[in-house]
Design an enzyme around this catalytic site. Structure first.
Site, PDB file in Angstrom:
ATOM      1  N   GLY A  73       0.809  -1.210   0.000  1.00  0.00           N
ATOM      2  CA  GLY A  73       0.000   0.000   0.000  1.00  0.00           C
ATOM      3  C   GLY A  73       0.840   1.257   0.000  1.00  0.00           C
ATOM      4  CG  ASP A 107       5.338  -3.163  -5.106  1.00  0.00           C
ATOM      5  OD1 ASP A 107       5.938  -4.244  -5.218  1.00  0.00           O
ATOM      6  OD2 ASP A 107       5.883  -2.133  -4.654  1.00  0.00           O
ATOM      7  CG  ASP A 123       6.377   3.530  -7.728  1.00  0.00           C
ATOM      8  OD1 ASP A 123       6.109   4.649  -7.247  1.00  0.00           O
ATOM      9  OD2 ASP A 123       5.621   2.552  -7.596  1.00  0.00           O
TER      10      ASP A 123
END
EC number: 2.7.7.-
Length: 490
Positions: free
Chosen positions: A88, A250, A260
């Site tokens: 998360g 992720d 990211d």
């Protein structure tokens, strides 16, 4: 006037299990470092107002703008092959979504805005260096024409964060088509919550693949769409020498954007086994491994979608395998087409792939600079004396290959100047050289000097232009300037 964000909040309208509602943690003394004015205008925002103290307070998370519905998104992920059922947003908060000037829905997220329920004992903050790195590299990727999240603003918080030492803190305002990841699907699949997987898939189709809504098998088509976008994305990474550094599930975007920017880097000398990331000790995410890892990540997505394919497990697996099987051909087609453009081939002929591979092999053996070799090759198309050969430790290796290349390009009808222009349009002169990025970060962190950052961002906004005043930015590092490792922002 007051800063206004025309927020819509479709993701926060999903069930509560998809996120945690959490407000950014206020900071002491926000100060705007950089606002991306063209992007602000594209998002329908007023850049003049965003550059005021009120705007800086919003971009730092000190003030929550009207209409925002701040959430931290839930997701899981395979990190270096090991599954973590709950990750998360541990240091990022999604303020909301806006519809940009092209009618595209965009997330506006604050990265480094404080702890969330997913922080796992982290402080939720970001140091100045990683914020500047992501701003520089993400905007450079956009200028290179590669699908990517973008940077709207970087803000100094007036506080320090503790890593190995105390470092100045900052917040990045990140813009994305969405922040939905392979790991988002894994979060619900790991809990055997098939209804949540279906709800997420439906949301993704509406947002990113609306043409699939009325198909007989929309979830099969969704997987095929993500496979196609990821295959093309990874091909484009390789064509500019980009190494993501941490291709965990992720960090794999469903929209097909690069997301990211942690320990990412661009290669200087060409080396298929190149690794920069300090945490990639086994080379899992090395430059040449990226296509294989992308397919591995997509296989994890397919596993999540199996219950939506069929109640019969064997049938669902076979259908998923058939869809995944398209990755290799899609990637190879995009990659080989890109390589042909990089070496100035306008047609496809037998022997082209071998010719190009011979160049890459010679580059690796001779420690040739990846970016400059291809850029100078464009000049060699019009001038035999151009210094592409100077990139090679043994120039004779280039000379031998160049003779075969010249014979091949003679088979196409384009003129030398047409070929040079076409090659320069795909072979950048300027990339975010690691030593340049590090120098910018050090100037900002140590001296509060952002002039080098501003100049680098300016140069990288036009990567395919010669920019004679800034030719030094194209130079590879000297031996004592080489960056051997890059580091994760946490």
């Amino acid at each position: 006037m007051t800063v206004h964000f025309p927020f819509q909040n479709s993701y926060s309208a999903l069930p509560d299990s998809f996120f945690a509602r959490v407000a950014p943690t206020p900071v002491a003394a926000p100060r705007l470092i950089k606002l991306n004015r063209p992007l602000a205008l594209q998002l329908g925002l007023d850049p003049d107002l965003l550059e005021t103290p009120e705007g800086a307070a919003i971009l730092a998370g000190k003030t929550v703008p009207e209409g925002a519905d701040p959430i931290a998104m839930a997701y899981a992920g395979h990190q270096f092959g090991h599954f973590v059922p709950q990750l998360g947003d541990g240091r990022a908060i999604l303020l909301g979504e806006v519809i940009d000037r092209d009618g595209v829905r965009r997330d506006i997220q604050l990265k480094g805005s404080g702890p969330t329920p997913f922080s796992r004992r982290g402080d939720g903050r970001a140091a100045l260096g990683p914020v500047l790195r992501e701003y520089i590299v993400s905007e450079a990727m956009f200028a290179l024409g590669i699908p990517t999240t973008r940077s709207l603003a970087a803000v100094f918080t007036g506080e320090h964060v503790i890593r190995e030492t105390a470092l100045p803190g900052a917040v990045l305002t990140r813009v994305a088509a969405s922040h939905i990841r392979v790991g988002t699907f894994q979060f619900f699949a790991a809990r055997r919550d098939t209804e949540a997987v279906r709800r997420l898939a439906d949301h993704v189709i509406v947002r990113h693949y609306p043409g699939l809504r009325d198909l007989e098998r929309p979830y099969h088509a969704l997987l095929a769409g993500v496979v196609e976008r990821q295959a093309n994305l990874i091909a484009r990474w390789l064509l500019v020498g980009f190494i993501h550094g941490v291709m965990n599930t992720d960090n794999s975007s469903i929209s097909g954007e690069t997301i990211d920017y942690g320990p990412c880097a661009f290669m200087d000398t060409y080396n298929p086994s190149q690794v920069f990331s300090s945490i990639d000790e086994m080379g899992r995410y090395a430059y040449a491994n990226q296509p294989r890892i992308a397919l591995w990540n997509l296989t994890r997505l397919a596993e999540c979608l199996l219950p939506l394919f069929s109640d019969e497990q064997e049938k669902a697996v076979a259908e998923a395998q058939d869809i995944l099987g398209a990755f290799t051909e899609t990637f190879s087609t995009a990659y080989q087409a890109g390589l042909r453009k990089k070496v100035g081939l306008f047609t496809e002929r037998d022997g082209d792939e071998a010719l190009i591979q011979d160049l890459l092999d010679a580059m690796a053996k001779n420690q040739a600079d990846f970016t400059l070799t291809f850029r100078k090759l464009g000049d060699a198309a019009v001038d035999d004396s151009a210094d592409a050969r100077a990139q090679f430790m043994e120039p004779a290796a280039f000379d031998e290959w160049a003779g075969r290349w010249r014979a091949r390009i003679a088979l196409d009808s384009q003129s030398a100047t047409e070929r040079q222009a076409a090659m320069h349009a795909v072979n950048p002169m300027f990339i975010p050289r690691n030593h340049r990025v590090e120098a910018v970060i050090q100037a900002a962190v140590n001296d509060d000097n952002y002039a080098p950052f501003e100049e680098l961002v300016k140069v990288l906004a036009k990567p395919f232009d010669d920019q004679p005043a800034y030719t030094a930015y194209a130079d590879p590092p000297l031996p004592d300037q080489r960056v051997l490792q890059t580091f994760c922002g946490t």
